[in-house]
Design a protein around this motif. Structure first.
Motif, mmCIF file in Angstrom:
data_model
loop_
_atom_site.group_PDB
_atom_site.id
_atom_site.type_symbol
_atom_site.label_atom_id
_atom_site.label_comp_id
_atom_site.label_asym_id
_atom_site.label_seq_id
_atom_site.Cartn_x
_atom_site.Cartn_y
_atom_site.Cartn_z
ATOM 1 N N TRP A 194 0.803 -1.493 0.207
ATOM 2 C CA TRP A 194 -0.137 -0.049 0.082
ATOM 3 C C TRP A 194 0.942 1.282 0.003
ATOM 4 N N GLY A 251 0.015 4.172 0.222
ATOM 5 C CA GLY A 251 -0.696 5.481 0.785
ATOM 6 C C GLY A 251 -0.277 5.215 2.543
ATOM 7 N N PHE A 280 -4.498 1.829 9.140
ATOM 8 C CA PHE A 280 -5.242 2.592 8.060
ATOM 9 C C PHE A 280 -5.861 4.057 8.439
ATOM 10 N N SER A 299 -2.909 6.617 9.052
ATOM 11 C CA SER A 299 -2.122 6.941 7.669
ATOM 12 C C SER A 299 -3.238 7.923 6.920
ATOM 13 N N MET A 300 -4.362 7.919 7.204
ATOM 14 C CA MET A 300 -5.477 8.794 6.392
ATOM 15 C C MET A 300 -5.546 10.216 7.199
ATOM 16 N N ARG A 324 0.338 13.206 4.388
ATOM 17 C CA ARG A 324 0.130 12.322 3.156
ATOM 18 C C ARG A 324 1.617 11.857 2.903
#
Length: 496
Positions: free
Chosen positions: A422, A424, A467, A470-471, A475
């Protein structure tokens, strides 16, 4: 003493052979990258068997057969879980991690990889992950030293204190001298010895009892529940046993084998070799315990030692069914299992201290030769601490080993897995995953909610944490995304 002499000679020849491999590896160790990762030049065969041997400790030849011997075939769920977890680790992590660690400034250790992958200028990821490795692996090393001491103690009648040093010194010697290449080459020999022992022994036990049909009748007559895969297990218990497989994604000593492969192109064959080896070894270990029930039911006068300690079932069968010289080779397989795992753990601890503390914080411009020798002395330091911890085999600290696997699996597993699939993922996500995973394992272990193995909630909550964190916040930078895309393109250059 006459029976033990051939076994003693076999053990001595085996240990001398391992140290000789260490001396050969010494000549091939030219820099710190060679000492820690073998210069990233392992072929598929060595990568495969080294990963397997470093994973399977004395538990494979003592703990698993003993559990099956005492409780029947229902104890084999853990072997099924481990097989699934190992396959998924090879399939989704191995090749990608090999490429990502090279693209991210040729990272030599997991803390080094995390730091570069997520551009962590604060270096908190390096410090926290290196500390997790040092704490858990030092305890792991102590358990390996205890297992080796118990083997020498029970086989040759040595005092525990003497057996402790005899068992540890050989492993320390070749790890100190030859570093990663010595550990990987000896792992390959040790893995071969382990699979030989675990195929030959159950075959001889079945023959001694009169064949598979006769064995099954004897086992069923002793207790029909021995044949029941679901004996005494509910859904949560089965999920917990299968959940052991999640640990593979976060074990530094296994992940280091992937990082050391010659290239990601060798991983495909390595996966096939390693999984074949693993399935045969686990099936053999289960068979030793299972058919051992039939053998000792037919020979109750010989069952004194195994009734006292079920984990001796492989040792007793080897000594009873084979010529002392062959028995010596088979029992060397236990020593091989212990030494292969202990040596990997010593080296991972050494690399964490040298690369992630000494070089990162004290001597950033240290020469390659200096780092190699610091690495060697760190092997000695960790080994001495492990021996001191192991000097009292009843020390409560050794009980931590039961969830050190879960600790690594939950703290590192989701971070490693998501970091290679991933783009992101961010520094905050990685840190949250580590902290949440480690904390969940420790807290869940204390309260044992629902009877569920702590790695499962640890892995799930850590993944959610990665998740979520990281959101929010920063970024990924353009450089992070560029490196990720470069690595993924390189990985996809040859489809598996």
């Amino acid at each position: 003493m006459n029976d033990s002499m051939p076994m003693l000679v076999t053990f001595v020849v085996y240990i001398v052979g391992m140290v000789a491999i260490g001396l050969i590896a010494y000549r091939a160790t030219n820099n710190f990258g060679d000492f820690i990762l073998g210069g990233r030049r392992l072929g598929s065969f060595v990568t495969a068997l080294s990963a397997g041997a470093s994973d399977m400790s004395g538990w494979l030849l003592m703990g698993l057969p003993g559990a099956v011997f005492l409780s029947g075939i229902s104890e084999s769920w853990i072997a099924i879980g481990l097989t699934i977890g190992a396959y998924l680790n090879w399939r989704f992590v191995a090749g990608r991690l090999r490429v990502h660690t090279e693209v991210n400034h040729n990272a030599l250790t997991l803390p080094d990889y995390f730091t570069t992958r997520f551009e962590d200028k604060s270096r908190i990821l390096r410090i926290f992950s290196a500390l997790i490795i040092l704490v858990f692996f030092t305890i792991y090393c102590a358990s390996g030293v205890v297992a080796g001491a118990r083997l020498f103690e029970s086989t040759f009648g040595l005092s525990y204190g003497t057996a402790l040093w005899v068992g540890a010194l050989a492993t320390i010697a070749y790890t100190f001298i030859g570093g990663f290449l010595a550990v990987s080459w000896t792992d390959t020999v040790q893995a071969t010895l382990m699979i030989f022992a675990l195929i030959l022994t159950p075959v001889m036990v079945i023959i001694a009892v009169g064949g598979i049909d006769s064995s099954m009748l004897v086992i069923a007559a002793k207790n029909p529940e021995n044949l029941d895969m679901f004996k005494g297990l509910n859904v949560i218990a089965i999920i917990s046993l299968l959940g052991w497989g999640l640990g593979y994604f976060g074990q530094p000593h296994i992940l280091a084998r992937f990082m050391a492969a010659d290239s990601h192109h060798v991983i495909h064959n390595a996966r096939r070799i390693s999984m074949t080896w693993m399935i045969f070894c686990l099936a053999g270990a289960v068979a030793v315990g299972f058919f051992g029930i039939a053998f000792f039911s037919n020979n109750p006068s010989l069952a004194g030692n195994v009734n006292e300690n079920g984990e001796r079932v492989f040792i007793e069968l080897a000594m009873l069914l084979f010529n002392p010289w062959i028995a010596g080779i088979l029992l060397s397989a236990i020593l091989a299992a212990v030494m292969s795992t202990l040596s990997c753990q010593l080296l991972v601890c050494s690399s964490a201290l040298t690369e992630d503390f000494y070089k990162a914080f004290l001597r950033n411009k240290a020469s390659q030769n200096e780092l190699v020798w610091v690495g060697r002395f760190m092997v000695l330091l960790i080994a001495i601490i492990a021996i001191l911890l192991a000097s009292n085999p009843d020390n409560r600290v050794l009980g931590l080993v039961s969830y050190a696997w879960a600790g690594f699996g939950a703290a590192f597993g989701p971070v490693v897995l998501l970091s290679v699939v991933w783009s992101g993922m961010t520094r905050n996500g990685a840190l949250a995953g580590m902290l949440i995973g480690a904390a969940t394992v420790i807290i869940w272990k204390q309260y044992a909610w629902f009877g569920l193995y702590e790695i499962i909630p640890g892995f799930i909550f850590a993944t959610i944490g990665i998740f979520v964190f990281s959101m929010v916040g920063n970024r990924p930078t353009e450089k992070m995304l560029s490196r990720f895309n470069t690595a993924e393109k390189e990985f996809q250059s040859v489809k598996e």
